[in-house]
Motif scaffolding. Sequence first.
Motif, PDB file in Angstrom:
ATOM      1  N   GLN A  77       0.945  -1.347  -0.055  1.00  0.00           N
ATOM      2  CA  GLN A  77       0.001  -0.046   0.065  1.00  0.00           C
ATOM      3  C   GLN A  77       0.795   1.242   0.057  1.00  0.00           C
ATOM      4  O   GLN A  77       1.935   1.230   0.568  1.00  0.00           O
ATOM      5  CB  GLN A  77      -0.782   0.199   1.229  1.00  0.00           C
ATOM      6  CG  GLN A  77      -1.825  -1.164   1.336  1.00  0.00           C
ATOM      7  CD  GLN A  77      -2.629  -0.961   2.664  1.00  0.00           C
ATOM      8  OE1 GLN A  77      -2.544  -0.102   3.515  1.00  0.00           O
ATOM      9  NE2 GLN A  77      -3.094  -2.038   3.187  1.00  0.00           N
ATOM     10  N   PRO A  78       0.353   2.369  -0.603  1.00  0.00           N
ATOM     11  CA  PRO A  78       1.095   3.554  -0.692  1.00  0.00           C
ATOM     12  C   PRO A  78       0.588   4.337   0.563  1.00  0.00           C
ATOM     13  O   PRO A  78      -0.806   4.236   0.642  1.00  0.00           O
ATOM     14  CB  PRO A  78       0.731   4.133  -1.902  1.00  0.00           C
ATOM     15  CG  PRO A  78      -0.668   3.707  -2.216  1.00  0.00           C
ATOM     16  CD  PRO A  78      -0.705   2.244  -1.850  1.00  0.00           C
ATOM     17  N   VAL A  79       1.287   4.960   1.256  1.00  0.00           N
ATOM     18  CA  VAL A  79       0.913   5.744   2.477  1.00  0.00           C
ATOM     19  C   VAL A  79       1.415   7.273   2.456  1.00  0.00           C
ATOM     20  O   VAL A  79       2.465   7.256   1.539  1.00  0.00           O
ATOM     21  CB  VAL A  79       1.344   5.349   4.030  1.00  0.00           C
ATOM     22  CG1 VAL A  79       0.626   3.790   3.972  1.00  0.00           C
ATOM     23  CG2 VAL A  79       2.824   5.128   4.039  1.00  0.00           C
ATOM     24  N   SER A  80       0.997   8.117   2.803  1.00  0.00           N
ATOM     25  CA  SER A  80       1.270   9.573   2.622  1.00  0.00           C
ATOM     26  C   SER A  80       2.740   9.609   3.118  1.00  0.00           C
ATOM     27  O   SER A  80       3.046   9.226   4.333  1.00  0.00           O
ATOM     28  CB  SER A  80       0.289  10.323   3.482  1.00  0.00           C
ATOM     29  OG  SER A  80       0.877  11.858   3.501  1.00  0.00           O
ATOM     30  N   LYS A  81       3.634  10.395   2.405  1.00  0.00           N
ATOM     31  CA  LYS A  81       4.923  10.490   2.960  1.00  0.00           C
ATOM     32  C   LYS A  81       5.020  11.336   4.244  1.00  0.00           C
ATOM     33  O   LYS A  81       5.869  11.358   5.016  1.00  0.00           O
ATOM     34  CB  LYS A  81       5.759  11.367   1.952  1.00  0.00           C
ATOM     35  CG  LYS A  81       7.209  11.176   2.049  1.00  0.00           C
ATOM     36  CD  LYS A  81       7.951  11.552   0.810  1.00  0.00           C
ATOM     37  CE  LYS A  81       9.569  11.371   0.924  1.00  0.00           C
ATOM     38  NZ  LYS A  81      10.202  11.925  -0.202  1.00  0.00           N
ATOM     39  N   SER A  82       3.995  12.237   4.569  1.00  0.00           N
ATOM     40  CA  SER A  82       3.825  13.158   5.615  1.00  0.00           C
ATOM     41  C   SER A  82       3.969  12.040   6.888  1.00  0.00           C
ATOM     42  O   SER A  82       4.300  12.616   7.912  1.00  0.00           O
ATOM     43  CB  SER A  82       2.530  13.921   5.517  1.00  0.00           C
ATOM     44  OG  SER A  82       1.439  13.099   5.502  1.00  0.00           O
ATOM     45  N   THR A 112       8.206   7.917  -3.173  1.00  0.00           N
ATOM     46  CA  THR A 112       8.017   8.985  -4.427  1.00  0.00           C
ATOM     47  C   THR A 112       7.821  10.184  -3.781  1.00  0.00           C
ATOM     48  O   THR A 112       8.087  10.361  -2.497  1.00  0.00           O
ATOM     49  CB  THR A 112       6.712   8.636  -5.198  1.00  0.00           C
ATOM     50  OG1 THR A 112       5.588   9.086  -4.196  1.00  0.00           O
ATOM     51  CG2 THR A 112       6.680   7.313  -5.756  1.00  0.00           C
ATOM     52  N   GLU A 114       5.290  12.124  -2.857  1.00  0.00           N
ATOM     53  CA  GLU A 114       4.252  12.098  -1.986  1.00  0.00           C
ATOM     54  C   GLU A 114       3.767  10.828  -1.451  1.00  0.00           C
ATOM     55  O   GLU A 114       3.147  11.082  -0.308  1.00  0.00           O
ATOM     56  CB  GLU A 114       2.711  12.459  -3.005  1.00  0.00           C
ATOM     57  CG  GLU A 114       2.991  13.739  -3.561  1.00  0.00           C
ATOM     58  CD  GLU A 114       1.846  14.150  -4.507  1.00  0.00           C
ATOM     59  OE1 GLU A 114       0.825  13.216  -4.659  1.00  0.00           O
ATOM     60  OE2 GLU A 114       1.864  14.919  -5.451  1.00  0.00           O
ATOM     61  N   HIS A 115       4.366   9.756  -1.684  1.00  0.00           N
ATOM     62  CA  HIS A 115       4.026   8.434  -1.125  1.00  0.00           C
ATOM     63  C   HIS A 115       5.133   7.580  -0.626  1.00  0.00           C
ATOM     64  O   HIS A 115       6.345   7.754  -1.354  1.00  0.00           O
ATOM     65  CB  HIS A 115       2.983   7.538  -1.939  1.00  0.00           C
ATOM     66  CG  HIS A 115       1.824   8.116  -2.077  1.00  0.00           C
ATOM     67  ND1 HIS A 115       1.278   9.177  -3.193  1.00  0.00           N
ATOM     68  CD2 HIS A 115       0.651   8.173  -1.194  1.00  0.00           C
ATOM     69  CE1 HIS A 115       0.045   9.250  -3.085  1.00  0.00           C
ATOM     70  NE2 HIS A 115      -0.344   9.029  -1.855  1.00  0.00           N
ATOM     71  N   VAL A 117       5.718   3.524  -0.431  1.00  0.00           N
ATOM     72  CA  VAL A 117       4.854   2.107  -0.486  1.00  0.00           C
ATOM     73  C   VAL A 117       5.536   1.245   0.355  1.00  0.00           C
ATOM     74  O   VAL A 117       6.735   0.915   0.388  1.00  0.00           O
ATOM     75  CB  VAL A 117       5.158   1.876  -1.983  1.00  0.00           C
ATOM     76  CG1 VAL A 117       4.442   0.639  -2.368  1.00  0.00           C
ATOM     77  CG2 VAL A 117       4.553   2.874  -3.358  1.00  0.00           C
TER      78      VAL A 117
END
Length: 161
Positions: A77-82, A112, A114-115, A117
């Motif tokens: 799953q991608p999660v927010s980089k924040s 990435t 923004e994300h 993974v």
Amino acid sequence: MNISNKTVATIHFTVCSADGTQIDSSREGDPMVYLQGSHYLVEGLENALENKVAGDKFVIDIPPELGYGKRHDELVQPVSKSMFEGMDVTPGMTFRATTDEGEQSVIIIDVTDEHVVVDGNHPLAGLTLNFDVEVLDVREATESELEHGHPHTEGGCGHSH
């Protein structure tokens, strides 16, 4: 003596992926000592060791469902980089994540702008594993070992009781 529940077995092993890539081996170091029936080993290997005796050598392929399980795409799953604010995360790093099912280890497989993974599958999930095993010793487990659920060796068991 045969390996059976409530016995302690000492083994040397080498485990490889189906393409022959070595994943782990005890042969250049200390052998593995485990309590049969404790589920310390993957199910397929523990099953294959049942009734073996000191001196037995064998090679066995363990399918994913008797090893580390099948891969589950939904665990990638991608999660927010924040969520990793202030951290320099790179692929290959592992973290403990809190999920609806409790704590779970995840490995970062991509980053990435923004994300991040993450993959919650065990790194060996989905792999057929080839084990080359030699049984060195088999003995009855002591009452203390049975109570604690693991063998106690000359060097201790790594923690105090």
